[in-house]
Scaffold this motif. Structure first.
Motif, short mmCIF file in Angstrom:
data_model
loop_
_atom_site.label_atom_id
_atom_site.label_comp_id
_atom_site.label_asym_id
_atom_site.label_seq_id
_atom_site.Cartn_x
_atom_site.Cartn_y
_atom_site.Cartn_z
N GLN A 167 0.84 -1.19 0.00
CA GLN A 167 0.00 0.00 0.00
C GLN A 167 0.88 1.25 0.00
OE1 GLN A 167 0.54 -1.89 2.62
NE2 GLN A 167 0.51 -0.75 4.51
N LYS A 168 0.33 2.36 -0.50
CA LYS A 168 1.06 3.61 -0.57
C LYS A 168 1.00 4.31 0.78
CE LYS A 168 1.83 3.38 -5.01
NZ LYS A 168 3.10 3.15 -5.58
N ILE A 169 2.14 4.76 1.25
CA ILE A 169 2.23 5.52 2.48
C ILE A 169 2.85 6.86 2.15
CG2 ILE A 169 3.23 5.64 4.79
CD1 ILE A 169 3.38 2.58 4.73
N TYR A 170 2.08 7.94 2.32
CA TYR A 170 2.57 9.27 2.00
C TYR A 170 3.21 9.91 3.23
CZ TYR A 170 0.03 8.91 -2.34
OH TYR A 170 -0.41 8.50 -3.57
N PRO A 171 4.41 10.47 3.05
CA PRO A 171 5.04 11.14 4.19
C PRO A 171 4.27 12.41 4.54
CG PRO A 171 6.39 11.38 2.22
CD PRO A 171 5.25 10.47 1.88
N LYS A 172 4.33 12.80 5.80
CA LYS A 172 3.64 14.01 6.25
C LYS A 172 4.32 15.23 5.65
CE LYS A 172 2.08 11.96 10.53
NZ LYS A 172 2.09 11.99 11.96
N THR A 173 3.49 16.22 5.26
CA THR A 173 4.04 17.45 4.71
C THR A 173 4.35 18.41 5.85
OG1 THR A 173 1.83 18.35 4.42
CG2 THR A 173 2.79 17.22 2.54
N ASN A 174 5.34 19.22 5.66
CA ASN A 174 5.71 20.17 6.70
C ASN A 174 4.98 21.49 6.51
OD1 ASN A 174 7.02 21.23 4.52
ND2 ASN A 174 9.06 20.78 5.24
N ASP A 175 5.11 22.38 7.48
CA ASP A 175 4.39 23.66 7.44
C ASP A 175 4.84 24.54 6.28
OD1 ASP A 175 2.91 23.00 9.66
OD2 ASP A 175 4.30 23.93 11.08
N ALA A 178 5.76 23.63 3.31
CA ALA A 178 5.09 23.17 2.08
C ALA A 178 3.63 23.61 2.08
CB ALA A 178 5.20 21.67 1.96
N MET A 179 2.97 23.57 3.22
CA MET A 179 1.57 23.99 3.29
C MET A 179 1.45 25.49 3.02
SD MET A 179 0.00 21.22 3.71
CE MET A 179 -1.64 21.72 4.14
N GLN A 180 2.38 26.29 3.53
CA GLN A 180 2.37 27.72 3.26
C GLN A 180 2.59 28.00 1.78
OE1 GLN A 180 5.37 29.26 5.84
NE2 GLN A 180 4.07 29.21 7.67
N ARG A 181 3.48 27.25 1.18
CA ARG A 181 3.74 27.43 -0.25
C ARG A 181 2.50 27.07 -1.08
NH1 ARG A 181 8.10 27.86 -3.73
NH2 ARG A 181 7.87 26.74 -5.69
N ILE A 182 1.82 26.02 -0.69
CA ILE A 182 0.59 25.63 -1.39
C ILE A 182 -0.47 26.72 -1.26
CG2 ILE A 182 -1.35 24.00 -1.34
CD1 ILE A 182 0.73 21.83 -0.66
N ALA A 183 -0.61 27.30 -0.07
CA ALA A 183 -1.59 28.37 0.14
C ALA A 183 -1.23 29.60 -0.70
CB ALA A 183 -1.65 28.74 1.62
N LEU A 184 0.05 29.94 -0.76
CA LEU A 184 0.49 31.08 -1.57
C LEU A 184 0.21 30.84 -3.05
CD1 LEU A 184 2.06 33.79 -1.70
CD2 LEU A 184 4.13 32.42 -1.96
N LEU A 185 0.53 29.65 -3.52
CA LEU A 185 0.28 29.35 -4.94
C LEU A 185 -1.21 29.31 -5.26
CD1 LEU A 185 2.98 26.60 -5.56
CD2 LEU A 185 2.96 28.93 -6.43
N THR A 186 -2.03 28.87 -4.33
CA THR A 186 -3.48 28.85 -4.54
C THR A 186 -4.02 30.26 -4.66
OG1 THR A 186 -3.62 26.78 -3.30
CG2 THR A 186 -5.67 28.01 -3.60
N SER A 187 -3.58 31.17 -3.79
CA SER A 187 -4.07 32.55 -3.88
C SER A 187 -3.57 33.22 -5.15
CB SER A 187 -3.65 33.34 -2.64
OG SER A 187 -2.25 33.48 -2.60
N GLU A 188 -2.32 32.95 -5.53
CA GLU A 188 -1.80 33.52 -6.77
C GLU A 188 -2.57 33.00 -7.98
OE1 GLU A 188 2.43 33.94 -9.22
OE2 GLU A 188 2.30 32.66 -7.44
N ASN A 189 -2.94 31.73 -7.94
CA ASN A 189 -3.72 31.13 -9.02
C ASN A 189 -5.09 31.81 -9.14
OD1 ASN A 189 -4.42 29.39 -11.07
ND2 ASN A 189 -4.98 27.72 -9.71
N ALA A 190 -5.73 32.11 -8.02
CA ALA A 190 -7.03 32.78 -8.04
C ALA A 190 -6.91 34.18 -8.64
CB ALA A 190 -7.61 32.84 -6.63
#
Length: 111
Positions: free
Chosen positions: A47-55, A57-69
């Motif tokens: 089975q696939k086990i995904y490693p936990k993401t760090n803070d 990476a989550m901040q970068r995802i939030a920044l990219l999401t707002s820039e995309n909008a």
């Protein structure tokens, strides 16, 4: 065991140990690279086990999401402006001139 067999085992012990250590180190490095780059690991049953993401990476995802909008909003306004320009360009010269004159209050009827 004969002395010949013991000699053969002693000769092969070093290379066999080296192969085992090399394989183990390769597995450790491969696992480390997968974790570092966010690839899923495999559990004991495949089975696939995904490693936990760090803070970070989550901040970068939030920044990219707002820039995309923001970029989607800009793209929408540019599409509207382009539609207006296309309408003006494809309008015949006579109709455009008639509309401008009608706006000036010349009194000519618009077609």
């Amino acid at each position: 065991m004969s002395p010949e067999n013991l000699a053969a085992i002693r000769e092969l012990a070093g290379p066999i140990a080296a192969i085992g250590v090399t394989g183990t180190l390769g597995w450790v490095v491969t696992t480390w690279l997968r974790i570092k780059h966010g690839y899923p690991l495999e559990g004991s049953w495949g089975q696939k086990i995904y490693p936990k993401t760090n803070d970070q990476a989550m901040q970068r995802i939030a920044l990219l999401t707002s820039e995309n909008a923001e970029l989607h909003a800009q793209l929408g306004s540019l599409k509207d402006r382009l539609a207006t320009v296309e309408r003006i360009v494809t309008d015949s010269g006579y109709q455009l001139t008639a509309q401008i004159e009608a706006l000036r209050g010349d009194g000519k009827p618009m077609n």
